[in-house]
Design a protein around this motif. Structure first.
Motif, PDB file in Angstrom:
ATOM      1  N   UNK A   1       0.800  -1.233   0.000  1.00  0.00           N
ATOM      2  CA  UNK A   1       0.000   0.000   0.000  1.00  0.00           C
ATOM      3  C   UNK A   1       0.825   1.271   0.000  1.00  0.00           C
ATOM      4  N   UNK A   2       0.401   2.201  -0.840  1.00  0.00           N
ATOM      5  CA  UNK A   2       0.916   3.566  -0.783  1.00  0.00           C
ATOM      6  C   UNK A   2       0.109   4.338   0.262  1.00  0.00           C
ATOM      7  N   UNK A   3       0.657   5.461   0.703  1.00  0.00           N
ATOM      8  CA  UNK A   3      -0.029   6.260   1.707  1.00  0.00           C
ATOM      9  C   UNK A   3      -1.357   6.820   1.209  1.00  0.00           C
TER      10      UNK A   3
ATOM     11  N   UNK B   1       0.628  10.374   5.862  1.00  0.00           N
ATOM     12  CA  UNK B   1       1.934  10.887   5.444  1.00  0.00           C
ATOM     13  C   UNK B   1       1.952  12.408   5.373  1.00  0.00           C
TER      14      UNK B   1
ATOM     15  N   UNK C   1      14.122  23.292  -0.361  1.00  0.00           N
ATOM     16  CA  UNK C   1      13.532  23.279  -1.700  1.00  0.00           C
ATOM     17  C   UNK C   1      13.009  21.889  -2.060  1.00  0.00           C
ATOM     18  N   UNK C   2      13.699  20.828  -1.555  1.00  0.00           N
ATOM     19  CA  UNK C   2      13.257  19.457  -1.866  1.00  0.00           C
ATOM     20  C   UNK C   2      11.817  19.230  -1.397  1.00  0.00           C
ATOM     21  N   UNK C   3      11.454  19.828  -0.267  1.00  0.00           N
ATOM     22  CA  UNK C   3      10.084  19.668   0.233  1.00  0.00           C
ATOM     23  C   UNK C   3       9.088  20.355  -0.699  1.00  0.00           C
TER      24      UNK C   3
ATOM     25  N   UNK D   1       9.441  20.478  -3.826  1.00  0.00           N
ATOM     26  CA  UNK D   1       9.335  19.598  -4.994  1.00  0.00           C
ATOM     27  C   UNK D   1       8.075  18.723  -4.944  1.00  0.00           C
ATOM     28  N   UNK D   2       7.654  18.361  -3.718  1.00  0.00           N
ATOM     29  CA  UNK D   2       6.449  17.537  -3.547  1.00  0.00           C
ATOM     30  C   UNK D   2       5.250  18.247  -4.201  1.00  0.00           C
TER      31      UNK D   2
ATOM     32  N   UNK E   1       5.534  17.986  -7.992  1.00  0.00           N
ATOM     33  CA  UNK E   1       5.138  16.656  -8.453  1.00  0.00           C
ATOM     34  C   UNK E   1       3.617  16.503  -8.429  1.00  0.00           C
TER      35      UNK E   1
ATOM     36  N   UNK F   1       1.949  18.342 -11.166  1.00  0.00           N
ATOM     37  CA  UNK F   1       2.112  17.652 -12.448  1.00  0.00           C
ATOM     38  C   UNK F   1       1.349  16.322 -12.471  1.00  0.00           C
TER      39      UNK F   1
ATOM     40  N   UNK G   1       2.014  13.647 -10.860  1.00  0.00           N
ATOM     41  CA  UNK G   1       2.925  12.500 -10.920  1.00  0.00           C
ATOM     42  C   UNK G   1       2.887  11.734  -9.601  1.00  0.00           C
ATOM     43  N   UNK G   2       2.803  12.479  -8.490  1.00  0.00           N
ATOM     44  CA  UNK G   2       2.832  11.826  -7.177  1.00  0.00           C
ATOM     45  C   UNK G   2       1.486  11.175  -6.860  1.00  0.00           C
TER      46      UNK G   2
END
Lengths: 282, 147
Positions: B63-65, B72, B133-135, B137-138, B141, B144, B146-147
């Motif tokens: 399972x994904x969150x 999450x 900045x990485x946070x 990125x969520x 995503x 777009x 994608x996530x």
């Protein structure tokens, strides 16, 4: 039912302890074996395996970095400078992971593992590289240093060369880390070993500092997109950390060349398995 | 010659303090986060419940969150922790663990400042900014799809 679930949890825990020991010995995050273990033997979807792995990578790195900071073998200045490149690469890698087909991920994983072995086998035996002079950038930033080698029983002073190619290799190492959920310690060690000509113990311990920060740059992305499954991440994080603590205690007692041989053989076998899985053979 | 020697000694004294601070920070953030993960795991084993709708082994490992599998997001993790849901507790520990390097980098900024190493303080600060900045990125995503 619950007994099967608990049994499964324990199996993942034991596998993670083993991965942690091997990972710490090679300056890896442990994740390099966690993803293959989880996908090949536990049939966990690769995205979730990557998510659990990247968390374990941070646990290992923080846990053993604490020991290395005291040993003063790691070079924090080199590490801080190079994580500029690894973190940027890691963000790119995590982005690519989200748009890459599963089979391709397996394939890339296997290839990455095998590539990381080849240069390692070539130079086994050279304990401390002999660098004549510092790279101008290394001179300017003060990246050179010294450490006490407990096996050679003396202070080892070292110079640093090839900072630019090293930085470029670090960007790639970071991308691989973010893409595959591994610490990509092998690639960081390679960049420092081959391009920058650092002593192997400085490379492995500095890479350990870098691994955690690099992993954090992609771990946030995996966590907040729902790819960190607590049922998998919990035993993996606990197990890898335990293994890393044990592995770190072994590392300071053995010679560099034996460290390399151990992890070269293991990585090679696992890499082949991942390629076969990617090709759909197993 | 003596000047160089005394400078090196002074540097190593400063390095001693900073390596102590780093060691304490790293050890305790790992101890705290892993302890929380262990508590959540033990609670899961003892009660046999995750606190969410994950019934069988297959769904547990695939399972994904989501709202029904495991939290999450910070708000859903926190509300799960308050109602003692085992998986929410594990996620809290995991979140603290993965934010450890963020704090470590910030700490490194202050250590470099303390060592009067402005160049490296700035480098460490830039690394911290990249981590933040990485946070972000969520969001990119998600935008777009994608996530």
């Amino acid at each position: 039912m619950i007994y099967i679930v608990i049994g499964y949890l324990m199996e993942i825990l034991v596998a993670s302890i083993a991965a942690g020991i091997i990972g710490a010995l090679g300056g890896l995050g442990g994740g390099v074996l966690i993803v293959p273990f989880l996908t090949l033997y536990f049939h966990v979807p690769i995205s979730l395996a990557i998510g659990a792995s990247i968390v374990s990578v941070i646990a290992t790195s923080s846990g053993s970095a604490a020991a290395y900071v005291r040993d003063k073998i790691s070079n924090i200045r080199i590490g801080t400078f190079l994580v500029l490149f690894t973190t940027t690469g890691a963000i790119l890698g995590a982005f690519i992971e989200h748009i890459t087909p599963v089979k391709v991920l397996f394939f890339i994983f296997g290839i990455v593992l095998i590539i990381s072995v080849i240069p390692m086998l070539k130079k086994i035996g050279e304990e401390v590289p002999n660098v004549e002079r510092n790279d101008p950038l290394a001179e300017k930033l003060g990246l050179y240093g010294e450490y006490y080698d407990s096996v050679l029983k003396r202070e080892v002073k070292y110079k640093v060369t090839g900072v630019k190619p090293g930085a470029a290799m670090m960007f790639m190492a970071g991308t691989i880390s973010g893409l595959l959920g591994i610490g990509s310690g092998a690639f960081k060690v390679l960049a420092m070993d081959l391009a920058m000509r650092l002593p192997i113990k400085v490379s492995t311990t500095t890479s350990n500092f870098m691994i955690g920060v690099t992993a954090a740059a992609s771990a946030g992305i995996y966590f907040f997109t729902g790819d960190v499954n607590p049922f998998i991440a919990a035993p993996v994080a606990i197990g890898v950390l335990l293994g890393a603590i044990i592995g770190t205690k072994i590392l300071v007692r053995i010679r560099s060349s034996s460290v390399r041989k151990i992890f070269a053989v293991i990585i090679l076998i696992v890499g082949l398995e991942m390629i076969l899985r990617g090709a759909g053979v197993i | 010659m003596t000047d160089v020697a005394s400078k090196e000694q002074k540097l190593s004294a400063e390095e001693n303090i900073s390596s102590k601070i780093l060691t304490i920070y790293l050890i305790w953030s790992v101890i705290i986060s892993v302890s929380i993960i262990i508590v959540g795991t033990i609670l899961f084993i003892v009660t046999g419940k995750s606190g969410y709708n994950m019934e069988n082994l297959n769904s547990l490992i695939t399972a994904k969150g989501s709202l029904s599998t495991y939290p999450f997001y910070i708000q859903s993790i926190w509300s799960g922790v308050l109602t003692l849901k085992p998986f929410a507790i594990i996620q809290l520990g995991v979140l603290i663990l993965l934010l450890t390097p963020f704090g470590r980098m910030l700490l490194q900024v202050f250590i470099f400042l303390y060592e009067k190493d402005t160049t490296f303080a700035i480098i460490a600060l830039v690394v911290f900014a990249i981590l933040l900045f990485s946070l972000y990125m969520v969001n990119i995503l998600e935008a777009l799809h994608i996530a």
